[in-house]
Design a protein around this motif. Structure first.
Motif, mmCIF file in Angstrom:
data_model
loop_
_atom_site.group_PDB
_atom_site.id
_atom_site.type_symbol
_atom_site.label_atom_id
_atom_site.label_comp_id
_atom_site.label_asym_id
_atom_site.label_seq_id
_atom_site.Cartn_x
_atom_site.Cartn_y
_atom_site.Cartn_z
ATOM 1 N N MET A 1 0.835 -1.181 0.000
ATOM 2 C CA MET A 1 0.000 0.000 0.000
ATOM 3 C C MET A 1 0.878 1.241 0.000
ATOM 4 N N ILE A 2 0.421 2.256 -0.694
ATOM 5 C CA ILE A 2 1.173 3.508 -0.787
ATOM 6 C C ILE A 2 0.312 4.643 -0.261
ATOM 7 N N ASN A 3 0.892 5.455 0.598
ATOM 8 C CA ASN A 3 0.237 6.648 1.114
ATOM 9 C C ASN A 3 1.263 7.765 1.037
ATOM 10 N N ARG A 4 1.290 8.480 -0.072
ATOM 11 C CA ARG A 4 2.290 9.523 -0.301
ATOM 12 C C ARG A 4 1.597 10.760 -0.830
ATOM 13 N N VAL A 51 -1.600 20.810 7.417
ATOM 14 C CA VAL A 51 -0.317 20.107 7.443
ATOM 15 C C VAL A 51 0.209 20.112 8.872
ATOM 16 N N GLN A 52 0.774 18.981 9.265
ATOM 17 C CA GLN A 52 1.409 18.868 10.579
ATOM 18 C C GLN A 52 2.810 18.306 10.376
ATOM 19 N N ARG A 66 6.177 31.987 6.803
ATOM 20 C CA ARG A 66 5.213 32.990 7.241
ATOM 21 C C ARG A 66 3.985 32.908 6.338
ATOM 22 N N LYS A 67 2.956 33.618 6.709
ATOM 23 C CA LYS A 67 1.763 33.695 5.867
ATOM 24 C C LYS A 67 2.187 34.113 4.461
ATOM 25 N N GLY A 68 1.739 33.370 3.454
ATOM 26 C CA GLY A 68 2.053 33.680 2.062
ATOM 27 C C GLY A 68 3.302 32.999 1.539
ATOM 28 N N SER A 69 4.110 32.373 2.405
ATOM 29 C CA SER A 69 5.328 31.692 1.961
ATOM 30 C C SER A 69 4.976 30.527 1.040
ATOM 31 N N LEU A 70 5.787 30.356 0.002
ATOM 32 C CA LEU A 70 5.639 29.225 -0.909
ATOM 33 C C LEU A 70 6.421 28.050 -0.337
ATOM 34 N N ALA A 71 5.741 26.915 -0.153
ATOM 35 C CA ALA A 71 6.383 25.755 0.461
ATOM 36 C C ALA A 71 5.981 24.483 -0.268
ATOM 37 N N GLY A 72 6.902 23.533 -0.246
ATOM 38 C CA GLY A 72 6.635 22.200 -0.755
ATOM 39 C C GLY A 72 6.588 21.237 0.413
ATOM 40 N N VAL A 73 5.641 20.324 0.403
ATOM 41 C CA VAL A 73 5.453 19.373 1.495
ATOM 42 C C VAL A 73 5.447 17.968 0.918
ATOM 43 N N ASP A 74 6.192 17.082 1.565
ATOM 44 C CA ASP A 74 6.219 15.670 1.207
ATOM 45 C C ASP A 74 5.861 14.891 2.458
ATOM 46 N N VAL A 94 -2.227 16.259 6.343
ATOM 47 C CA VAL A 94 -0.973 15.711 5.835
ATOM 48 C C VAL A 94 0.038 15.740 6.972
ATOM 49 N N ILE A 95 0.645 14.594 7.257
ATOM 50 C CA ILE A 95 1.744 14.524 8.210
ATOM 51 C C ILE A 95 3.015 14.605 7.373
ATOM 52 N N ALA A 96 3.710 15.726 7.469
ATOM 53 C CA ALA A 96 4.848 16.005 6.587
ATOM 54 C C ALA A 96 6.111 15.315 7.086
ATOM 55 N N ASP A 97 6.786 14.638 6.162
ATOM 56 C CA ASP A 97 8.120 14.110 6.437
ATOM 57 C C ASP A 97 9.157 15.191 6.199
ATOM 58 N N SER A 98 8.894 16.046 5.197
ATOM 59 C CA SER A 98 9.812 17.151 4.921
ATOM 60 C C SER A 98 9.029 18.346 4.395
#
Length: 143
Positions: A1-4, A51-52, A66-74, A94-98
């Motif tokens: 099973m994959i949960n990504r 996201v946590q 900060r508010k408005g920051s561009l972020a990537g979550v994996d 989403v429970i973020a690994d990074s």
């Protein structure tokens, strides 16, 4: 099973950092992620995803986003429930690994800080030459 889950979006508010009773850092924020299509009015809609992130990445997120920051979550998708005042409440997050910071430090979204200092912001774009040929000698090529 994959949960990504991989997301790129902007924070809707400053991140919230707290510590568990055992001293483990946990950071929560909401990411606004644009949908890949427009609605019937031609407007692009967004999903607001909770996201946590835990431990050192949580402290980094709280310090640099900060508010408005561009972020990537994996990370991975997780659901949980609890008893609220009006019955059972279900939460999906989403429970973020990074968490990747996708803008230079100190850059406010929607605002060009360099423009306030009278600097040209074109240095950020390596393709700003608008398709003009680039002179590269054969000695500069790795092959």
């Amino acid at each position: 099973m994959i949960n990504r889950v991989i997301l790129v979006g902007r924070l809707t508010a400053d991140p919230s950092l707290r510590y568990t009773p055992k001293g483990v850092a946990v950071c929560n924020f909401t990411l606004a992620v644009n949908r890949p299509f427009t609605n019937q009015q031609g407007e692009r809609e967004a999903d607001f995803i909770n996201v946590q992130v835990w431990r050192r990445p949580a402290e980094n997120a709280a310090n640099f986003l900060r508010k408005g920051s561009l972020a990537g979550v994996d990370g991975r998708l997780q659901t949980r429930s609890y008893e609220g005042q009006n019955g059972k409440v279900y939460v999906t997050e989403v429970i973020a690994d990074s968490v990747q910071f996708l803008e230079p430090k100190g850059k406010d979204s929607g605002e060009q800080n360099n423009a306030h200092r009278g600097q040209n912001t074109a240095y950020n774009d390596p393709f700003a030459g608008e398709g003009a040929p680039i002179n590269i000698s054969d000695d500069d090529l790795p092959f």
